[in-house]
Design a protein around this motif. Structure first.
Motif, PDB file in Angstrom:
ATOM      1  N   ALA B  25      -0.748  39.206  65.411  1.00 65.49           N
ATOM      2  CA  ALA B  25      -1.598  39.705  64.329  1.00 65.49           C
ATOM      3  C   ALA B  25      -2.572  40.772  64.818  1.00 65.49           C
ATOM      4  CB  ALA B  25      -2.351  38.550  63.688  1.00 65.49           C
ATOM      5  N   LEU B  26      -3.073  40.622  66.029  1.00 63.21           N
ATOM      6  CA  LEU B  26      -4.078  41.568  66.525  1.00 63.21           C
ATOM      7  C   LEU B  26      -3.485  42.501  67.596  1.00 63.21           C
ATOM      8  CD1 LEU B  26      -7.108  39.085  66.880  1.00 63.21           C
ATOM      9  CD2 LEU B  26      -6.499  40.491  64.929  1.00 63.21           C
ATOM     10  N   SER B  27      -2.181  42.529  67.699  1.00 60.78           N
ATOM     11  CA  SER B  27      -1.433  43.311  68.704  1.00 60.78           C
ATOM     12  C   SER B  27      -2.134  43.315  70.070  1.00 60.78           C
ATOM     13  CB  SER B  27      -1.156  44.731  68.209  1.00 60.78           C
ATOM     14  OG  SER B  27      -2.344  45.445  68.008  1.00 60.78           O
ATOM     15  N   LEU B  28      -2.249  42.113  70.628  1.00 63.69           N
ATOM     16  CA  LEU B  28      -2.953  41.960  71.899  1.00 63.69           C
ATOM     17  C   LEU B  28      -1.979  41.924  73.076  1.00 63.69           C
ATOM     18  CD1 LEU B  28      -5.495  39.136  70.985  1.00 63.69           C
ATOM     19  CD2 LEU B  28      -6.063  41.505  71.528  1.00 63.69           C
ATOM     20  N   GLU B  29      -2.391  42.475  74.197  1.00 64.96           N
ATOM     21  CA  GLU B  29      -1.637  42.267  75.438  1.00 64.96           C
ATOM     22  C   GLU B  29      -2.624  41.912  76.551  1.00 64.96           C
ATOM     23  OE1 GLU B  29       0.025  45.723  77.309  1.00 64.96           O
ATOM     24  OE2 GLU B  29      -1.147  47.069  76.039  1.00 64.96           O
ATOM     25  N   LEU B  30      -2.127  41.125  77.485  1.00 68.49           N
ATOM     26  CA  LEU B  30      -2.973  40.702  78.598  1.00 68.49           C
ATOM     27  C   LEU B  30      -2.865  41.747  79.700  1.00 68.49           C
ATOM     28  CD1 LEU B  30      -4.651  38.396  79.994  1.00 68.49           C
ATOM     29  CD2 LEU B  30      -2.480  37.560  80.888  1.00 68.49           C
ATOM     30  N   TYR B  70     -15.725  51.787  71.216  1.00 74.26           N
ATOM     31  CA  TYR B  70     -15.948  53.150  71.678  1.00 74.26           C
ATOM     32  C   TYR B  70     -17.315  53.296  72.342  1.00 74.26           C
ATOM     33  CZ  TYR B  70     -14.986  58.138  71.536  1.00 74.26           C
ATOM     34  OH  TYR B  70     -14.712  59.423  71.884  1.00 74.26           O
ATOM     35  N   ALA B  71     -18.329  52.657  71.757  1.00 75.72           N
ATOM     36  CA  ALA B  71     -19.700  52.767  72.279  1.00 75.72           C
ATOM     37  C   ALA B  71     -19.786  52.242  73.711  1.00 75.72           C
ATOM     38  CB  ALA B  71     -20.653  51.993  71.383  1.00 75.72           C
ATOM     39  N   GLU B  72     -19.180  51.065  73.973  1.00 78.95           N
ATOM     40  CA  GLU B  72     -19.227  50.477  75.308  1.00 78.95           C
ATOM     41  C   GLU B  72     -18.529  51.391  76.327  1.00 78.95           C
ATOM     42  OE1 GLU B  72     -18.709  48.755  72.583  1.00 78.95           O
ATOM     43  OE2 GLU B  72     -20.164  47.113  72.624  1.00 78.95           O
ATOM     44  N   LYS B 105      -7.774  51.259  75.009  1.00 77.55           N
ATOM     45  CA  LYS B 105      -8.379  51.919  76.176  1.00 77.55           C
ATOM     46  C   LYS B 105      -7.827  51.316  77.467  1.00 77.55           C
ATOM     47  CE  LYS B 105     -11.430  54.717  74.274  1.00 77.55           C
ATOM     48  NZ  LYS B 105     -11.200  56.173  74.328  1.00 77.55           N
ATOM     49  N   LYS B 106      -7.658  52.164  78.460  1.00 76.99           N
ATOM     50  CA  LYS B 106      -7.102  51.696  79.742  1.00 76.99           C
ATOM     51  C   LYS B 106      -8.158  50.900  80.515  1.00 76.99           C
ATOM     52  CE  LYS B 106      -3.104  54.314  80.771  1.00 76.99           C
ATOM     53  NZ  LYS B 106      -3.112  55.430  79.783  1.00 76.99           N
ATOM     54  N   ILE B 107      -7.691  49.931  81.250  1.00 74.34           N
ATOM     55  CA  ILE B 107      -8.610  49.154  82.082  1.00 74.34           C
ATOM     56  C   ILE B 107      -8.835  49.930  83.378  1.00 74.34           C
ATOM     57  CG2 ILE B 107      -6.722  47.788  83.098  1.00 74.34           C
ATOM     58  CD1 ILE B 107      -8.699  45.431  83.223  1.00 74.34           C
ATOM     59  N   THR B 108     -10.084  49.955  83.850  1.00 77.28           N
ATOM     60  CA  THR B 108     -10.352  50.665  85.097  1.00 77.28           C
ATOM     61  C   THR B 108     -10.021  49.753  86.278  1.00 77.28           C
ATOM     62  OG1 THR B 108     -12.618  49.855  85.117  1.00 77.28           O
ATOM     63  CG2 THR B 108     -12.248  51.979  84.050  1.00 77.28           C
ATOM     64  N   ALA B 109      -9.813  50.334  87.430  1.00 74.01           N
ATOM     65  CA  ALA B 109      -9.463  49.554  88.624  1.00 74.01           C
ATOM     66  C   ALA B 109     -10.576  48.561  88.948  1.00 74.01           C
ATOM     67  CB  ALA B 109      -9.231  50.495  89.812  1.00 74.01           C
ATOM     68  N   GLU B 110     -11.819  49.003  88.796  1.00 75.04           N
ATOM     69  CA  GLU B 110     -12.954  48.133  89.092  1.00 75.04           C
ATOM     70  C   GLU B 110     -12.986  46.945  88.148  1.00 75.04           C
ATOM     71  OE1 GLU B 110     -16.527  46.599  90.614  1.00 75.04           O
ATOM     72  OE2 GLU B 110     -14.973  47.898  91.483  1.00 75.04           O
ATOM     73  N   MET B 111     -12.714  47.200  86.866  1.00 73.05           N
ATOM     74  CA  MET B 111     -12.731  46.141  85.863  1.00 73.05           C
ATOM     75  C   MET B 111     -11.609  45.133  86.155  1.00 73.05           C
ATOM     76  SD  MET B 111     -12.934  46.644  81.775  1.00 73.05           S
ATOM     77  CE  MET B 111     -13.996  48.029  81.553  1.00 73.05           C
ATOM     78  N   THR B 125      -6.111  45.770  72.754  1.00 72.44           N
ATOM     79  CA  THR B 125      -5.506  45.908  71.430  1.00 72.44           C
ATOM     80  C   THR B 125      -5.432  47.370  71.025  1.00 72.44           C
ATOM     81  OG1 THR B 125      -5.703  45.389  69.069  1.00 72.44           O
ATOM     82  CG2 THR B 125      -7.755  45.514  70.307  1.00 72.44           C
ATOM     83  N   LYS B 126      -4.413  47.671  70.213  1.00 73.46           N
ATOM     84  CA  LYS B 126      -4.272  49.047  69.707  1.00 73.46           C
ATOM     85  C   LYS B 126      -5.226  49.285  68.556  1.00 73.46           C
ATOM     86  CE  LYS B 126       0.702  49.514  70.685  1.00 73.46           C
ATOM     87  NZ  LYS B 126       1.024  48.103  71.011  1.00 73.46           N
ATOM     88  N   MET B 127      -5.762  48.192  68.019  1.00 71.52           N
ATOM     89  CA  MET B 127      -6.573  48.310  66.802  1.00 71.52           C
ATOM     90  C   MET B 127      -7.887  49.041  67.053  1.00 71.52           C
ATOM     91  SD  MET B 127      -6.013  44.503  65.273  1.00 71.52           S
ATOM     92  CE  MET B 127      -6.558  44.695  63.586  1.00 71.52           C
ATOM     93  N   VAL B 128      -8.368  49.713  66.005  1.00 67.50           N
ATOM     94  CA  VAL B 128      -9.685  50.328  66.033  1.00 67.50           C
ATOM     95  C   VAL B 128     -10.708  49.188  66.015  1.00 67.50           C
ATOM     96  CG1 VAL B 128     -11.252  51.821  64.745  1.00 67.50           C
ATOM     97  CG2 VAL B 128      -8.808  52.351  64.842  1.00 67.50           C
ATOM     98  N   THR B 129     -11.828  49.385  66.711  1.00 66.16           N
ATOM     99  CA  THR B 129     -12.777  48.289  66.916  1.00 66.16           C
ATOM    100  C   THR B 129     -13.164  47.541  65.642  1.00 66.16           C
ATOM    101  OG1 THR B 129     -13.689  49.759  68.554  1.00 66.16           O
ATOM    102  CG2 THR B 129     -14.810  47.667  68.250  1.00 66.16           C
ATOM    103  N   LYS B 130     -13.549  48.310  64.592  1.00 66.97           N
ATOM    104  CA  LYS B 130     -14.065  47.609  63.402  1.00 66.97           C
ATOM    105  C   LYS B 130     -12.993  46.741  62.749  1.00 66.97           C
ATOM    106  CE  LYS B 130     -13.414  51.340  60.057  1.00 66.97           C
ATOM    107  NZ  LYS B 130     -13.984  52.093  58.951  1.00 66.97           N
ATOM    108  N   TYR B 131     -11.749  47.221  62.737  1.00 67.65           N
ATOM    109  CA  TYR B 131     -10.682  46.412  62.139  1.00 67.65           C
ATOM    110  C   TYR B 131     -10.388  45.189  63.003  1.00 67.65           C
ATOM    111  CZ  TYR B 131     -10.001  50.348  59.024  1.00 67.65           C
ATOM    112  OH  TYR B 131     -10.209  51.328  58.113  1.00 67.65           O
ATOM    113  N   PHE B 132     -10.436  45.399  64.322  1.00 65.29           N
ATOM    114  CA  PHE B 132     -10.229  44.271  65.217  1.00 65.29           C
ATOM    115  C   PHE B 132     -11.314  43.216  65.001  1.00 65.29           C
ATOM    116  CE2 PHE B 132     -11.391  41.954  69.014  1.00 65.29           C
ATOM    117  CZ  PHE B 132     -10.208  41.292  69.280  1.00 65.29           C
TER     118      PHE B 132
END
Lengths: 91, 325
Positions: B25-30, B70-72, B105-111, B125-132
């Motif tokens: 439903a939220l198109s999530l990937e780990l 996006y803000a974060e 958004k891509k995960i950074t190496a540090e993260m 998720t591919k979703m835009v923040t507010k919809y997510f």
């Protein structure tokens, strides 16, 4: 033949035998095997019928004649009598 | 009869459970921190950790799913590398259950390193923040809603959700079947899942996934209701309005129910109207349930037959003409 007992009661509670007292009456009457007949004027109904008791329109001050027939009749009459005299826990 | 209580209020769910239920439903990937899938999410709300990333932890909703929008992202990339690493480290070791990166958004190496080190799963998720945020909030509310399984057959009849309960062999399924033939839709047979809807606070009844739309009719076996009666004869979910309890005569005192004596039962904090019906050989139970349902519907329309008759009787006895008010 079983003995028949008849006794008269005056209705004391303000609103008479409306739905709730009728329900209480039937609840008590149904616990006994005896046949229970309730009369007011020309109307004669079973003491185990809510609809029947309601059609008596037994308002405050009216007189009910209750006749019981059966082994536990006397006991039934005593309990029903207590209910009427206790104003069906109303007022 | 009391319902069988299995699970009440859920205090928390694991990140793994959330991921499994929400993945599609939220198109999530780990993307990292897979060892932390047993972390517990204790609060249903979704948090935007903007303030925490600036170093403010005096109040921080760490029990919730943390979402980077996006803000974060913008804020983190505005920081110098050393400061950013420090802030992220502080964030990842603050006992949060998991992080969701919105907008793909891509995960950074540090993260990634921090996620694996502190066992904090990072999902993307591919979703835009507010919809997510909206979709995830509703999903989490439902996942964490109090649920209960009861023994009873649930139908929808004339728009009213009716749960028919009673000991086994009392004729729950037979009664439901008769009503299905009169136009009712089956929700579940014998075992019904109830949950409190987070918005309306009503109880929602649904079937157990595996056995749904099947019924067991004694002497016949298992039947598939939509195959026999069509798709109109089933329904996936329905608000519970009325509980009809089938009892042995003697178990209840039904000699005097004026209007079921206004019996209600509390389930998961919601009061539901309850009617008790004595099962006696030869009594047409489906017919009685139908009348109970119709009478409930009439009451919902503001028309209480028992009360109206009583008012009329009192009026007559006090010298009135007994007209309907």
């Amino acid at each position: 033949m079983e003995e028949m007992i008849t006794r008269e009661f005056e209705i004391l509670n303000q609103y008479g035998i409306h739905a709730r007292p009728a329900a209480l009456f039937v609840k008590t009457a149904s616990r006994f095997d005896a046949e229970i007949i309730v009369e007011k004027g020309d109307n004669r109904v079973s003491g185990k019928s809510i609809m029947g008791l309601m059609t008596l329109e037994a308002s405050k001050g009216s007189m009910l004649k209750i006749t019981v027939e059966g082994e536990d009749g006397e006991e039934a009459l005593a309990e029903i009598g207590a209910l009427i005299e206790g104003k069906f826990d109303e007022d | 009869m009391k319902p069988k209580e299995r699970s009440g209020d859920k205090l928390s769910i694991t990140v793994g459970e959330f991921f499994e239920k929400a993945q599609e439903a939220l198109s999530l990937e780990l993307v990292a921190g897979g060892d932390g899938m047993d972390n517990r999410i204790v609060e249903a709300a979704i948090n935007r950790p903007g303030l925490a990333l600036t170093g403010f932890y005096e109040y921080f909703a760490w029990k919730r799913i943390q979402t980077f929008g996006y803000a974060e992202h913008k804020y983190l990339s505005s920081l110098a590398v050393v400061a950013r690493d420090e802030r992220l480290k502080e964030f990842f070791c603050s006992k949060i259950p998991c992080v969701v990166l919105a907008r793909n958004k891509k995960i950074t190496a540090e993260m990634r390193k921090l996620a694996d080190e502190f066992n904090v799963p990072v999902l993307r998720t591919k979703m835009v923040t507010k919809y997510f945020m909206n979709a995830a909030t509703i999903l989490m509310e439902n996942l964490m809603a109090p649920t209960l399984k009861v023994q009873g057959t649930m139908i929808e009849f004339m728009g009213i959700g009716v749960l028919i309960e009673g000991k086994s062999g009392m004729g729950k399924s037979d009664t439901a079947l008769s009503l299905v033939k009169k136009g009712a839709a089956l929700v579940s047979d014998d075992i019904t899942k109830l949950r409190v809807d987070s918005l309306s606070r009503a109880l929602l009844a649904s079937p157990v996934e595996l056995t749904r739309y099947h019924m067991e009719i004694k002497g016949v076996g298992i039947i598939h209701v939509p195959s026999l009666f069509g798709v109109a004869a089933v329904r996936s979910e329905k608000v519970l309005n009325l509980i009809v309890t089938l009892c042995n005569k003697g178990d209840i005192d039904d000699s005097v129910s004026l209007d079921g004596e206004k019996l209600t039962r509390e389930i998961l904090g919601v009061d539901v109207r309850n009617v008790k019906i004595a099962v006696v050989p030869g009594r047409d139970i489906a017919n009685v349930v139908e009348v109970a349902t119709l009478d409930y519907k009439l009451k919902m329309l503001g028309h209480d037959a028992a009360k109206e008759l009583d008012d009329r009787l009192i009026d007559v006895m006090s010298g009135g003409r007994g007209v309907y008010r």
